[in-house]
Design a protein around this motif. Sequence first.
Motif, PDB file in Angstrom:
ATOM      1  N   MET A 276      -1.098  42.381  15.558  1.00 50.97           N
ATOM      2  CA  MET A 276      -0.025  42.144  16.329  1.00 50.97           C
ATOM      3  C   MET A 276      -0.333  42.366  17.958  1.00 50.97           C
ATOM      4  O   MET A 276      -0.163  41.592  18.881  1.00 50.97           O
ATOM      5  N   ILE A 277      -1.377  43.482  18.239  1.00 51.99           N
ATOM      6  CA  ILE A 277      -1.986  43.315  19.852  1.00 51.99           C
ATOM      7  C   ILE A 277      -2.806  42.160  19.995  1.00 51.99           C
ATOM      8  O   ILE A 277      -2.573  41.359  21.154  1.00 51.99           O
ATOM      9  N   GLU A 278      -3.489  41.447  18.931  1.00 47.94           N
ATOM     10  CA  GLU A 278      -4.279  40.229  19.189  1.00 47.94           C
ATOM     11  C   GLU A 278      -3.402  39.240  19.648  1.00 47.94           C
ATOM     12  O   GLU A 278      -3.585  38.322  20.432  1.00 47.94           O
ATOM     13  N   ASP A 317       5.619  51.804  21.804  1.00 47.06           N
ATOM     14  CA  ASP A 317       5.657  51.073  20.372  1.00 47.06           C
ATOM     15  C   ASP A 317       6.651  50.137  20.016  1.00 47.06           C
ATOM     16  O   ASP A 317       6.713  49.038  19.701  1.00 47.06           O
ATOM     17  N   GLU A 318       8.043  50.743  20.392  1.00 45.97           N
ATOM     18  CA  GLU A 318       8.989  49.818  19.946  1.00 45.97           C
ATOM     19  C   GLU A 318       9.121  48.596  21.093  1.00 45.97           C
ATOM     20  O   GLU A 318       9.373  47.577  20.566  1.00 45.97           O
ATOM     21  N   PHE A 319       8.730  48.925  22.278  1.00 44.19           N
ATOM     22  CA  PHE A 319       8.766  47.360  23.157  1.00 44.19           C
ATOM     23  C   PHE A 319       7.830  46.550  22.712  1.00 44.19           C
ATOM     24  O   PHE A 319       8.041  45.137  22.480  1.00 44.19           O
ATOM     25  N   ALA A 320       6.635  46.910  22.174  1.00 48.09           N
ATOM     26  CA  ALA A 320       5.511  46.094  21.683  1.00 48.09           C
ATOM     27  C   ALA A 320       6.179  45.413  20.282  1.00 48.09           C
ATOM     28  O   ALA A 320       5.791  44.125  20.329  1.00 48.09           O
ATOM     29  N   THR A 321       6.828  46.037  19.655  1.00 46.40           N
ATOM     30  CA  THR A 321       7.093  45.564  18.344  1.00 46.40           C
ATOM     31  C   THR A 321       8.300  44.537  18.443  1.00 46.40           C
ATOM     32  O   THR A 321       8.273  43.386  17.786  1.00 46.40           O
ATOM     33  N   ARG A 322       9.181  44.790  19.552  1.00 51.57           N
ATOM     34  CA  ARG A 322      10.498  43.857  19.788  1.00 51.57           C
ATOM     35  C   ARG A 322       9.987  42.693  20.532  1.00 51.57           C
ATOM     36  O   ARG A 322      10.251  41.674  20.279  1.00 51.57           O
ATOM     37  N   LEU A 323       8.738  42.776  21.299  1.00 47.86           N
ATOM     38  CA  LEU A 323       8.409  41.584  21.944  1.00 47.86           C
ATOM     39  C   LEU A 323       7.698  40.644  20.962  1.00 47.86           C
ATOM     40  O   LEU A 323       7.675  39.541  20.890  1.00 47.86           O
ATOM     41  N   PHE A 324       6.953  41.407  20.112  1.00 43.53           N
ATOM     42  CA  PHE A 324       6.135  40.633  19.082  1.00 43.53           C
ATOM     43  C   PHE A 324       7.252  39.707  18.205  1.00 43.53           C
ATOM     44  O   PHE A 324       7.060  38.489  17.856  1.00 43.53           O
ATOM     45  N   GLU A 325       8.218  40.159  17.949  1.00 35.77           N
ATOM     46  CA  GLU A 325       9.454  39.736  16.950  1.00 35.77           C
ATOM     47  C   GLU A 325      10.012  38.756  17.549  1.00 35.77           C
ATOM     48  O   GLU A 325      10.390  37.675  17.323  1.00 35.77           O
ATOM     49  N   GLU A 326      10.284  38.801  19.085  1.00 33.19           N
ATOM     50  CA  GLU A 326      10.897  37.897  19.975  1.00 33.19           C
ATOM     51  C   GLU A 326       9.866  36.430  19.864  1.00 33.19           C
ATOM     52  O   GLU A 326      10.510  35.511  19.853  1.00 33.19           O
ATOM     53  N   LEU A 327       8.593  36.717  19.943  1.00 35.76           N
ATOM     54  CA  LEU A 327       7.790  35.646  20.072  1.00 35.76           C
ATOM     55  C   LEU A 327       7.250  34.941  18.972  1.00 35.76           C
ATOM     56  O   LEU A 327       7.024  33.743  18.853  1.00 35.76           O
TER      57      LEU A 327
END
Length: 336
Positions: A276-278, A317-327
């Motif tokens: 995810m981070i990558e 954590d939640e923001f990173a997950t949400r941004l990943f889902e959006e992208l």
Amino acid sequence: MTVREETQTIERLTLSPYAALSEQSFGRRTPEPEDDLRTCYQRDRDRILHCKSFRRLKQKTQVFLSPEGDHYRTRLTHTLEVSQIARTIARALRLNEDLTEAIALGHDLGHTPYGHAGERALNRLCPGGFTHYRQSLRVVDYLEKDGKGLNLCWEVRNGIITHTKGAWARTMEGCTVRYADHIAFLNHDIEDAVAAGVLNPTALPRDAVQVLGNTKSRRITTMITDLVANSTNCKNGKMQFSPEVEEAYGVLKDFMYSTVYVDKDAKREEKKVDKMIEALYERLCADPTLMPNFYMQVAYHQGMDRAVADYISGMSDEFATRLFEELFVPQKWQVL
């Protein structure tokens, strides 16, 4: 005489010769007028407590990723426990509690989402590497307040950058926070691991438990009491455990790193964190317009990798997950 000056007089009369007096601070990078009520260290503590990065710690992983349950530690509760332990030690040794608390509250401001899994991912991706303690200093020096930073005192900044490993802090207060951080995470991680069902307390090394205690409270009390007893009259203000407690602490820490911290059930999700981070890192580097304008300015002046690392490390954590889902996760198309 102002309230601050009265406080400085009390410090001068009551604190240990090894304590860092606020009136003797090396000061701030940008000089400021003194406050009538608060010493410089009290002001630093308040600035950290009220900054955005501190609030985001409530949704950042400590050890277990997004655990189900309300009682597992987060990066915020860890920080508060470190602060409490550090202040107890500082008070017993007659050190400057305000400086100690400021360092403790600010020591993890640069920690990534998803704990050390996120840190390892960014360290692998960033050309110059990434460590949370260097990032914590960058947060207070530059990233907070849209590039203005918090303009903290030299002693607080020194304690933050040295809280994990490498050179020790130049103040006893900074050394206190380093010990408190280790005391806190070792013992609360054991408690969380037991609650999560990945550790049976009877599996803890018997010799270490006999020295430190068989409960979290007893172990913390033993370690604090031993540290204070062996640091009160040390030459040059050096802090240390007794050899017996130092050995027991090392055995217990090695046990945690060889069992709990690598437990397959507890760490199964960390592989997903790395991917995810990558994915976020590569996408944001390719399209920086996805970041807020402030980070685009960072990219312009300091490079794209620096800006993306700053942006991702500041996420919860939640923001990173949400941004990943959006992208990366297809959204449902809602047809009227």
